[in-house]
Design an enzyme around this catalytic site. Structure first.
Site, PDB file in Angstrom:
ATOM      1  N   ASP A  35       0.874  -1.171   0.000  1.00  0.00           N
ATOM      2  CA  ASP A  35       0.000   0.000   0.000  1.00  0.00           C
ATOM      3  C   ASP A  35       0.914   1.224   0.000  1.00  0.00           C
ATOM      4  O   ASP A  35       1.539   1.531   1.009  1.00  0.00           O
ATOM      5  CB  ASP A  35      -0.898  -0.024   1.246  1.00  0.00           C
ATOM      6  CG  ASP A  35      -1.705   1.265   1.420  1.00  0.00           C
ATOM      7  OD1 ASP A  35      -1.632   2.138   0.536  1.00  0.00           O
ATOM      8  OD2 ASP A  35      -2.400   1.386   2.452  1.00  0.00           O
ATOM      9  N   LYS A  46       2.708  11.359  -3.319  1.00  0.00           N
ATOM     10  CA  LYS A  46       1.661  10.681  -4.089  1.00  0.00           C
ATOM     11  C   LYS A  46       0.755  11.691  -4.796  1.00  0.00           C
ATOM     12  O   LYS A  46       0.210  11.415  -5.854  1.00  0.00           O
ATOM     13  CB  LYS A  46       0.842   9.802  -3.149  1.00  0.00           C
ATOM     14  CG  LYS A  46      -0.151   8.879  -3.823  1.00  0.00           C
ATOM     15  CD  LYS A  46      -0.778   7.969  -2.787  1.00  0.00           C
ATOM     16  CE  LYS A  46      -1.801   7.016  -3.402  1.00  0.00           C
ATOM     17  NZ  LYS A  46      -2.337   6.115  -2.371  1.00  0.00           N
ATOM     18  N   GLU A  58      -7.395   0.570  -4.404  1.00  0.00           N
ATOM     19  CA  GLU A  58      -7.391   0.474  -2.939  1.00  0.00           C
ATOM     20  C   GLU A  58      -8.712  -0.044  -2.362  1.00  0.00           C
ATOM     21  O   GLU A  58      -8.699  -0.956  -1.533  1.00  0.00           O
ATOM     22  CB  GLU A  58      -6.986   1.824  -2.338  1.00  0.00           C
ATOM     23  CG  GLU A  58      -5.500   2.073  -2.540  1.00  0.00           C
ATOM     24  CD  GLU A  58      -5.092   3.537  -2.454  1.00  0.00           C
ATOM     25  OE1 GLU A  58      -5.911   4.359  -2.032  1.00  0.00           O
ATOM     26  OE2 GLU A  58      -3.944   3.848  -2.816  1.00  0.00           O
ATOM     27  N   ASP A 104     -13.893   4.686   1.134  1.00  0.00           N
ATOM     28  CA  ASP A 104     -12.470   4.855   1.451  1.00  0.00           C
ATOM     29  C   ASP A 104     -12.118   6.339   1.506  1.00  0.00           C
ATOM     30  O   ASP A 104     -11.914   6.969   0.468  1.00  0.00           O
ATOM     31  CB  ASP A 104     -11.646   4.115   0.381  1.00  0.00           C
ATOM     32  CG  ASP A 104     -10.139   4.200   0.641  1.00  0.00           C
ATOM     33  OD1 ASP A 104      -9.728   4.894   1.592  1.00  0.00           O
ATOM     34  OD2 ASP A 104      -9.383   3.570  -0.116  1.00  0.00           O
TER      35      ASP A 104
END
Lengths: 230, 646
Positions: free
Chosen positions: B10, B78, B179, B201
């Site tokens: 992850d 990211k 994810e 999420d």
């Protein structure tokens, strides 16, 4: 979109060299994955072209084939097998996506039969008066006026309950017309699936017209929904 | 060698994790410091004396360097992955780092870090390499293959950039997994195997919603939606703004002029947010430069009112996802919560309302650790790909593409060729021709998005079909096949049908690195990974020892050192001497143990330094540490954000 199926030519399996003359995803002899076959979407599921499909069976087959073909099953396979798994699975997914949806399925089968179809992805044809179904000319004209009024009112920050009610009523009416088209289509499916060549030809013609009308109506409904919901 | 373990990673905005399947259960692999989470923070070590390229530190120790050498540290990279220059420029307003001076439009932006420049994939590669090393240390064997997770709503360029980062880190990325889908895999392992579930999420910077149908081990994604700029950071900003405004109006102190002070108040805001998930109220208590104290209580009700607009932004994507899946809320059997922000009670309430859970006697699922569940799911997918595992042999994930793929048509409109939420791999074939006699090139512009005009969508790539045999206009028939692979990345091939010639395609991705560039950025040679493995472990262990030793060497210069008791100082010195001695030996494990011991002995010292930096920052004194270069905006995500609840 379509490749011509040439099933008369025998193909040798890349792995065991046993020839097979069907378009298949796996070698019937050694079970190894094969390059994407040239058949149509129906043949991916081992079906002859038809319109009335058992969707439960289709999903079951989709899952069964996915388990065998998916790139996840070939993550550590030979480069060739990886490529074919990707191509075969794309074909399987494209086929399933097309066949499970009644409208896409009908359009696909008609194209397969060589019918000329309207543009799929442009919403512009509703602006072209020549494409308006003749029996709806008057209503469409009025609806477009109301839509324009509604947008103007929105822009000015006004609400017009009467107009809102009119549009809601119009949406209901056109929704009803859509349902009617779908009913008619289903009727034609039966004719095509069970009829002889002449019956099929006439059903095809009818369905092309029905799909045109349907596309027009659903664009209209979408417009009204968008304007009402804005 | 390729038959080694496949790990699941992850790669998060704030923290990253690596996990693997131990028998039938996924397990997170801890780092050398015993922590499951590796902060996604990368620091460039000081220039080595006598020249040479400085080494790089990742994770908790890099976070520490943020105090000493902020201009050599980068985090939250990211957010920059797969983005163009103008996007990075606007994103960088939120960060204390800056672009390299010589970046030109059209190339992948590089970030200036100390005296070196790095592209976002290179920075991510350092994080990935750290995770790879953690796994190798754990297994005592090389790890070369991985599954990496990405937000479901990541576009093609962001996915490609993530894959590039893997390659640079010496990892073959067997699959990119979304994810929320990964989370569903982790939950689906030991649960009833039929039903429809939604995965909500809400992380630090992104929001995803996915709806899946589970049946006999097949996880079939029906639809996905989201917002790549919505998350816990937005909530922090709201609290931060209140504090800064009130400090200004009540005490006449404008902290906004002091970026490092802003960062410190931000940390207080994050602490308050976290506290409000379990307590009915939280307090700000901040000492100001003029000697005043800013004290403020925030009751939970006020907090909830404040964040309502942010949470409300997640409702739209949820409803759209249900519409796209052709489902109503009552048809969703279960909702799984992922991401740190789902700990907020108001978020759980919103989800409860959206999916009508309470009236149906249901609750959102929070059984698995929201920070770990994605990595655990990645490990499950890694096990599926590795094959031959009884735990996952019946499982298969069928995911979708989150965004429609289109081609720019005449007039700048978009002709959609693959609809969003199509199961991947998916393909489409289009035919092109020429407009002018003798024309040998055709340009194609591919975009991703749902808008009507190409200019409003995201430019994906421009293709030049070259080598078309000269013919009259309209006669050539070029068949172009677009294929979205199982990673959600586009592949294109073309053929001129009349001549049967394969048209040559020159792919110019709008955003991204070329193959050659990626090749040149590969961190180090991994060719002889196996024979050198033991040697490498030793070198790495020594490097880690070196890093912490040199930090400890400088410790007595810090005021925080004086705050330690004599006993604590002695413990640090003892641990330091032991490591210095062991380091000369050949036993990598012993060096690691001694490093860990020193790390633990200096933990309180590190905390004190962190606190000192925060206090200094607020008092407005010049501080080498948090530095003048910290962002000039109040919205920078804070790298010191605690990752877990106490």
């Amino acid at each position: 979109m379509l490749k011509v199926l040439d099933s008369a030519v025998p193909v040798a399996c890349w792995s065991c060299s046993v020839a097979h003359n069907e378009s298949i995803l796996f070698c019937p002899h050694c079970s190894k994955i094969q390059p994407p076959p040239g058949g149509d979407y129906f043949s991916v599921f081992g079906l002859a072209p038809r319109l009335d499909l058992d969707l439960g069976m289709l999903e079951h087959e989709f899952h069964r084939l996915s388990r065998k073909l998916h790139p996840d099953r070939f993550a550590r396979a030979l480069p060739n097998e990886k490529d074919w798994s990707l191509a075969d699975t794309a074909l399987l997914n494209d086929a399933y996506r097309t066949l499970r949806d009644p409208i896409r399925r009908t359009g696909y089968l008609l194209k397969l039969q060589g019918a000329e179809m309207g543009e799929e992805h442009s919403g512009k044809d509703r602006k072209d008066p020549s494409r308006v179904p003749a029996d709806l000319l008057e209503e469409v004209f009025e609806l477009n006026m109301q839509l324009e009024e509604m947008r103007m009112a929105r822009k000015m920050g006004q609400t017009d309950p009467d107009l809102q009610a009119d549009l809601t009523a119009a949406k209901k009416k056109f929704d009803g017309l859509l349902d009617a088209v779908d009913q008619d289509l289903r009727g034609q499916w039966k004719v095509w699936d069970e009829g002889d060549e002449a019956a099929r030809q006439s059903a095809q013609k009818t369905m092309v017209a029905l799909l045109d009308r349907r596309r027009y109506l659903s664009n209209l409904v979408r417009d009204v929904t968008e304007t009402l919901g804005a | 060698m390729s038959e080694g373990r496949v790990v699941g990673i992850d790669l998060g905005t704030t923290n990253s994790l690596v996990a693997y399947m131990e028998g039938a259960a996924p397990v997170v692999i801890p780092g050398v410091d015993g922590s499951n989470l590796v902060p996604s923070v990368v620091a460039l070590d000081p220039l080595p004396e006598g020249g040479g390229r400085p080494t790089v530190t990742v994770g908790n120790s890099a976070r520490r360097a943020l105090i000493e050498t902020p201009e050599r540290v980068i985090y939250s990279v990211k957010r920059l992955m797969g983005r163009g220059l103008s996007e990075v420029q606007s994103e960088l307003k939120l960060f204390p780092f800056r672009l390299a001076d010589d970046v030109e439009a059209g190339e992948v932006p590089r970030i200036q870090l100390g005296e070196l420049k790095f592209t976002p994939p290179e920075i991510s590669a350092y994080v990935l390499r750290q995770l790879k090393r953690n796994a190798e240390r754990f297994f005592g064997a090389p790890v070369t293959q991985a599954v990496i997770t990405v937000p479901a709503y990541f576009n093609d360029a962001q996915r490609q950039a993530t894959k590039d980062a893997g390659r640079m880190a010496g990892l073959e990325v067997l699959r990119l997994v979304n994810e929320p889908t990964a989370a569903a895999l982790a939950y689906g392992l030991d649960r009833a195997n039929v039903g429809t579930i939604a995965v909500y999420d809400l992380g630090g910077g992104t929001f995803d919603i996915s709806i899946l149908k589970l049946r006999d081990g097949i996880f079939e994604v029906q639809s996905t939606n989201g917002d790549t700029h919505l998350g816990g950071d937005d909530i922090d900003n709201l609290l931060l703004t209140i504090a800064l405004d009130e400090i200004y109006s009540e005490h006449g102190v404008d902290l906004r002029a002091h970026p490092s002070a802003v960062q410190a108040v931000r940390k207080a805001a994050i602490d308050a947010k976290i506290k409000l998930s379990t307590e009915q109220a939280a307090q700000f208590d901040i000492e100001l430069p003029n000697g005043d104290r800013y004290q403020r209580e925030i009751p939970r009700a006020v907090f909830e009112q404040l964040i309502e607009p942010v949470l409300e932004r997640t409702a739209g994507p949820c409803k759209q996802a249900m519409t796209d899946a052709g489902l109503t809320p009552d048809q969703i059997d279960a909702v799984v919560m992922v991401g740190g922000s789902t700990r907020i009670p108001a978020v759980r309430q919103l989800v409860d309302d959206l999916f009508q859970l309470a009236p149906r006697g249901k609750k959102p699922h929070i059984e698995l650790h929201p920070d770990e569940v994605v990595a655990l799911g990645a490990a499950v997918q890694a096990d599926i790909l590795a094959g031959a595992s009884t735990a996952t042999e019946e499982m298969l994930l069928l995911d979708v593409t989150p965004l429609s793929l289109g081609i720019e048509a005449l007039g700048g409109t978009v002709a959609r060729i693959i609809q969003r939420n199509s199961t991947i791999p998916a393909s489409a074939t289009e035919h092109f021709t020429t407009g002018v006699d003798g024309q040998t090139n055709v340009a194609i512009h591919v975009v991703q998005g749902e808008r009507e005009l190409a200019a409003d969508c995201r430019s994906l790539a421009r293709f030049d079909l070259k080598g078309i045999p000269p013919m009259s206009a309209g006669l050539p028939r070029i068949e172009v096949r677009f294929l979205i692979d199982a990673d959600g990345i586009l592949q294109v091939s073309a053929r001129e049908q009349r001549s049967g010639k394969a048209a040559q395609i020159e792919v110019k991705p709008t955003y991204g690195l070329s193959d050659e560039q990626v090749e040149s950025m590969i961190l180090e040679s991994f060719d002889h990974a196996e024979e050198d493995f033991a040697k490498r472990l030793l070198i790495e262990a020594r490097n880690e020892a070196e890093t912490i030793l040199s930090a400890v060497e400088r410790a007595p210069e810090s005021p925080a050192w004086q705050q330690l008791t004599g006993e604590e100082q002695a413990a640090v010195s003892a641990a330091r001497d032991r490591l210095a001695a062991v380091k000369l030996g050949e036993d990598a494990a012993a060096i690691r143990d001694a490093t860990l011991a020193l790390d633990q002995a200096t933990r309180r010292f590190a905390e004190l330094m962190m606190e000192a930096a925060v206090t200094t920052a607020i008092r407005g004194k010049t501080m080498d540490a948090a530095g003048e270069e910290m962002g000039d905006e109040v919205t920078a995500p804070h790298p010191m954000a605690p990752a877990e609840f106490k």
